[in-house]
Design a protein around this motif. Sequence first.
Motif, PDB file in Angstrom:
ATOM      1  N   ARG A 356       1.054  -1.148  -0.276  1.00  0.00           N
ATOM      2  CA  ARG A 356      -0.143   0.025   0.204  1.00  0.00           C
ATOM      3  C   ARG A 356       0.906   1.133   0.115  1.00  0.00           C
ATOM      4  NH1 ARG A 356      -5.144  -0.948   4.031  1.00  0.00           N
ATOM      5  NH2 ARG A 356      -5.836  -2.782   3.156  1.00  0.00           N
ATOM      6  N   PRO A 357       0.656   2.243  -0.934  1.00  0.00           N
ATOM      7  CA  PRO A 357       1.444   3.279  -0.976  1.00  0.00           C
ATOM      8  C   PRO A 357       1.495   4.270   0.033  1.00  0.00           C
ATOM      9  CG  PRO A 357      -0.449   3.644  -2.495  1.00  0.00           C
ATOM     10  CD  PRO A 357      -0.511   2.442  -1.873  1.00  0.00           C
ATOM     11  N   ASP A 358       0.536   4.305   0.888  1.00  0.00           N
ATOM     12  CA  ASP A 358       0.368   5.398   2.010  1.00  0.00           C
ATOM     13  C   ASP A 358       1.235   4.826   3.235  1.00  0.00           C
ATOM     14  OD1 ASP A 358      -1.195   6.946   0.626  1.00  0.00           O
ATOM     15  OD2 ASP A 358      -3.109   6.009   1.311  1.00  0.00           O
ATOM     16  N   VAL A 359       1.836   5.738   3.972  1.00  0.00           N
ATOM     17  CA  VAL A 359       2.756   5.557   5.150  1.00  0.00           C
ATOM     18  C   VAL A 359       1.813   6.432   6.193  1.00  0.00           C
ATOM     19  CG1 VAL A 359       4.824   5.941   6.226  1.00  0.00           C
ATOM     20  CG2 VAL A 359       5.026   5.320   4.120  1.00  0.00           C
ATOM     21  N   ARG A 360       1.299   5.803   7.308  1.00  0.00           N
ATOM     22  CA  ARG A 360       0.360   6.023   8.369  1.00  0.00           C
ATOM     23  C   ARG A 360       1.574   6.625   9.351  1.00  0.00           C
ATOM     24  NH1 ARG A 360      -4.413   3.414  11.468  1.00  0.00           N
ATOM     25  NH2 ARG A 360      -5.819   5.145  12.022  1.00  0.00           N
ATOM     26  N   VAL A 361       1.277   7.590  10.051  1.00  0.00           N
ATOM     27  CA  VAL A 361       2.103   8.326  11.150  1.00  0.00           C
ATOM     28  C   VAL A 361       0.909   8.541  12.228  1.00  0.00           C
ATOM     29  CG1 VAL A 361       3.864  10.068  12.012  1.00  0.00           C
ATOM     30  CG2 VAL A 361       3.800   8.882   9.632  1.00  0.00           C
ATOM     31  N   LEU A 362       1.484   8.406  13.575  1.00  0.00           N
ATOM     32  CA  LEU A 362       0.738   8.621  14.789  1.00  0.00           C
ATOM     33  C   LEU A 362       1.698   9.369  15.628  1.00  0.00           C
ATOM     34  CD1 LEU A 362      -1.587   5.608  15.171  1.00  0.00           C
ATOM     35  CD2 LEU A 362      -1.974   7.528  14.387  1.00  0.00           C
ATOM     36  N   ARG A 363       1.469  10.388  16.197  1.00  0.00           N
ATOM     37  CA  ARG A 363       2.278  11.392  16.953  1.00  0.00           C
ATOM     38  C   ARG A 363       1.898  10.789  18.480  1.00  0.00           C
ATOM     39  NH1 ARG A 363       2.686  16.194  19.627  1.00  0.00           N
ATOM     40  NH2 ARG A 363       4.729  17.259  19.094  1.00  0.00           N
ATOM     41  N   ASP A 364       2.904  10.540  19.198  1.00  0.00           N
ATOM     42  CA  ASP A 364       2.291  10.289  20.627  1.00  0.00           C
ATOM     43  C   ASP A 364       3.483  11.230  21.610  1.00  0.00           C
ATOM     44  OD1 ASP A 364       2.102   9.439  23.314  1.00  0.00           O
ATOM     45  OD2 ASP A 364       2.416   7.229  22.821  1.00  0.00           O
ATOM     46  N   PRO A 365       3.169  12.281  22.152  1.00  0.00           N
ATOM     47  CA  PRO A 365       3.802  13.091  22.996  1.00  0.00           C
ATOM     48  C   PRO A 365       3.602  12.896  24.532  1.00  0.00           C
ATOM     49  CG  PRO A 365       1.734  14.264  22.387  1.00  0.00           C
ATOM     50  CD  PRO A 365       1.802  12.921  21.825  1.00  0.00           C
ATOM     51  N   PHE A 366       2.731  11.614  24.786  1.00  0.00           N
ATOM     52  CA  PHE A 366       2.747  11.443  26.278  1.00  0.00           C
ATOM     53  C   PHE A 366       3.436  10.256  26.732  1.00  0.00           C
ATOM     54  CE2 PHE A 366      -1.358  13.148  24.405  1.00  0.00           C
ATOM     55  CZ  PHE A 366      -1.313  14.338  24.833  1.00  0.00           C
ATOM     56  N   SER A 367       3.688   9.204  25.805  1.00  0.00           N
ATOM     57  CA  SER A 367       4.176   7.856  26.415  1.00  0.00           C
ATOM     58  C   SER A 367       5.667   7.865  26.771  1.00  0.00           C
ATOM     59  CB  SER A 367       4.084   6.766  25.352  1.00  0.00           C
ATOM     60  OG  SER A 367       2.722   6.698  24.930  1.00  0.00           O
ATOM     61  N   ALA A 368       6.529   9.012  26.543  1.00  0.00           N
ATOM     62  CA  ALA A 368       8.073   8.930  26.686  1.00  0.00           C
ATOM     63  C   ALA A 368       8.450  10.374  26.897  1.00  0.00           C
ATOM     64  CB  ALA A 368       8.655   8.323  25.414  1.00  0.00           C
ATOM     65  N   LYS A 369       7.723  10.939  27.739  1.00  0.00           N
ATOM     66  CA  LYS A 369       8.013  12.274  28.134  1.00  0.00           C
ATOM     67  C   LYS A 369       9.621  12.657  28.604  1.00  0.00           C
ATOM     68  CE  LYS A 369       3.329  14.136  29.382  1.00  0.00           C
ATOM     69  NZ  LYS A 369       2.463  14.355  30.063  1.00  0.00           N
TER      70      LYS A 369
END
Length: 398
Positions: A356-369
């Motif tokens: 699949r050509p799409d790359v999905r990105v999720l931003r997580d600013p909480f788990s590794a402060k």
Amino acid sequence: MTETRSRAGTGMSASPDPAAEAKTAVAGFLREISAFQEEVKTMFQQQEERLTMLDRKTMIYGRPALAATAELDVPHRKAFGAYLRTGDDDGLRGLVLEGKAMTTAVASDGGYLVDPQTSDTIRSMLLSTASIRQIASVVNVEATSFEVLIDRSEIGSGWATEVAAVAESATPVIERISIRLHELSAMPKASQRLLDDAAFDVESWLAGKIATRFMRAESGAFVSGDGVDKPRGFLTPAKVANASWSWGSLGYVASGAAGDFPVSNAADCIVTLVYALGADYRANGSFVMNSKTAGTIRKMKDADGRFLWSDGLAAAEPARLMGYPVLLCEDMPDIAAGAYPIAFGDFAAGYTVAERPDVRVLRDPFSAKPHVLFYATKRVGGDVTDYAAIKLLKIALS
């Protein structure tokens, strides 16, 4: 006359005027519209003042504002950077929302699909590395698997006379190979302070990190993956001597010496490997080996003392072995007893990469402060689709 005066004298009022009442109602409605227009005008003025304050704040903290409309190739890149640099400032959250609107938001989990510019960057970096995808067949799919139909036989035929009955001939056999798509993931992280640095190109850094992770994982899987939650590599199927080859396995030729190439006539096994492949496949053939094996092969000479190896004449042209291009893939095994360090074949026909050509990105600013994690995923699969199109060189055991 007398009757009229008598009614006037009793104090009875005249009937209401409809025209006057209509004028009064219209005037009241116009006053309401005018008041509403004033409210809307006040709201726009307040919004303009707020945007002006945001621009000033952006200049103070050194964060890039969105480009003007005349900069055609810039706005979505800067909006992407603004998304990654999310801070605690309510004003900057407005920029984040604007960046999401430009990249197809996924409301259910707070993620989004990477915009086309970023996906192209990752794809170009994958192609620039030594991966089988450079010479294999690569297809983009939207389903969970990709079906390949292979016609691996011919229609029967025979000579017929003028009056003799024609016998029924054999029909072709269709082979179906299903390539499942598996999830490839990477999760680089960076400190919030680094993301806040306006001089740092967040988009390029993120694309580079994800591309490196994906390249290493899929390149190895395309060569030796077992097909369990990952692509099935072309070295995974059963291997038999080429003289006994049958569909579903890969044919190989032996090196002729235990644990290495023979001391005399070392190039003979390379020649045998080339001509073990069918003529139709050989026209588009390519060698695949790692750099250590290439260092050994390029020293080989034919009976007349000429090197089999020749370097590319142009910067982007690959090296050639016996006139065929060589792909240096570091995931190929080294020269050792029982190993298969060299492959030769038409990989465009023999191996298929489905993704699949799409790359999905999720931003997580909480788990590794105080760090921010970027969880990226991609769906990709691969498998051998024509077992007759690839031949291997096996280093003999004894």
